[in-house]
Design a protein around this motif. Structure first.
Motif, short mmCIF file in Angstrom:
data_model
loop_
_atom_site.label_atom_id
_atom_site.label_comp_id
_atom_site.label_asym_id
_atom_site.label_seq_id
_atom_site.Cartn_x
_atom_site.Cartn_y
_atom_site.Cartn_z
N UNK A 121 -13.16 -13.48 -1.77
CA UNK A 121 -13.68 -12.46 -2.69
C UNK A 121 -12.96 -11.13 -2.49
N UNK A 122 -12.69 -10.78 -1.24
CA UNK A 122 -12.07 -9.50 -0.95
C UNK A 122 -10.66 -9.41 -1.50
N UNK A 150 -2.94 -7.52 1.03
CA UNK A 150 -2.57 -7.14 -0.32
C UNK A 150 -2.60 -5.65 -0.57
N UNK A 151 -2.00 -5.27 -1.70
CA UNK A 151 -1.97 -3.87 -2.15
C UNK A 151 -3.10 -3.64 -3.15
N UNK A 152 -3.79 -2.53 -2.99
CA UNK A 152 -4.79 -2.16 -3.99
C UNK A 152 -4.06 -1.81 -5.29
N UNK A 162 -15.11 -0.75 0.59
CA UNK A 162 -16.57 -0.66 0.54
C UNK A 162 -17.15 -1.59 -0.50
N UNK A 163 -16.55 -1.62 -1.69
CA UNK A 163 -17.09 -2.44 -2.76
C UNK A 163 -16.78 -3.92 -2.60
N UNK A 164 -15.90 -4.25 -1.65
CA UNK A 164 -15.58 -5.66 -1.42
C UNK A 164 -16.02 -6.11 -0.01
N UNK A 176 -5.14 -4.08 4.05
CA UNK A 176 -4.94 -3.46 2.74
C UNK A 176 -3.80 -2.47 2.85
N UNK A 177 -2.88 -2.50 1.87
CA UNK A 177 -1.74 -1.60 1.87
C UNK A 177 -1.89 -0.53 0.80
#
Length: 226
Positions: A121-122, A150-152, A162-164, A176-177
């Motif tokens: 999910x994240x 992964x990259x946002x 926070x939301x994930x 996260x990059x």
């Protein structure tokens, strides 16, 4: 060892304790500041710093040029580069080996480490890279869907986390990059050279080796066409 104190970090890098704290405070090395004011450095991040910034020296490119080099190496058009910068980038590709390329582009982004409650999910809304997309390179690695890499696409990393349901952790294996791309990129997976470059600074020996091998193969293919 998972964490190093500022004193241990300074000793390992051969710098002053003040400089070690500065590296932590500016985010060059991931760490956290305790309520007492003391700093703890993430040992994995220290190794990445040594790999990317210290071994063999070498110039680091600004973000736009670094992305342009990786786009060119992936067979894509870096439309944001001026003709003169593109020409210099191509000269670098003709002379730099995989290690030098990996070091040169390492400063274009920063990795943030987390622990995800649900990796699948994240990672759903990210642009996959590194271990999450390693199978794209065909160097004997497979996509690792058990961990996030992964990259946002947009917005702040902390808000995405926070939301994930991702908790910040200096020893976390979910990464996260920062997306510092000068263009909007809508793909689900980063281009091959980006994936390879992110693997090439991994603390995992097999991933690093695979990333460097992929960069070498991409460069050889580029040279054959240029």
């Amino acid at each position: 060892m998972v964490h190093l104190t500022a004193t241990e970090l300074a000793s390992r890098l051969g710098v002053s304790r003040r400089h070690a704290i500065d590296l932590l405070a500016e985010g060059s090395i991931a760490g956290r500041k305790l309520s007492s004011g003391a700093w703890l450095a993430d040992a994995d991040s220290v190794l990445r710093y040594e790999t990317s910034f210290r071994r063999g020296g070498g110039r680091k490119l600004d973000a736009n040029t670094a992305w342009g080099l990786l786009w060119e190496l992936s067979g894509l058009e870096a439309t944001w580069l001026t003709p003169s910068t593109l020409s210099r980038t191509r000269r670098r590709l003709r002379t730099w080996g995989a290690d030098e390329l990996a070091r040169a582009v390492s400063g274009r982004t920063r990795a943030h480490r987390y622990r995800a409650a649900n990796a699948t999910k994240a990672g759903e809304e990210l642009i996959a890279t590194g271990r999450s997309a390693a199978g794209q390179l065909r160097v004997g690695l497979m996509d690792d869907t058990r961990q996030v890499s992964g990259y946002v696409r947009r917005g702040e990393i902390d808000e995405y986390a926070r939301t994930h349901f991702m908790a910040a952790s200096t020893s976390g294996q979910d990464v996260l990059y920062d997306n510092t791309l000068p263009i909007t990129y809508d793909g689900d997976t980063m281009p091959a050279a980006v994936i390879a470059a992110d693997l090439a600074v991994s603390t995992d020996t097999r991933e690093r080796s695979g990333g460097l091998r992929a960069l070498t193969e991409l460069r050889n293919a580029w040279l054959a066409l240029n």
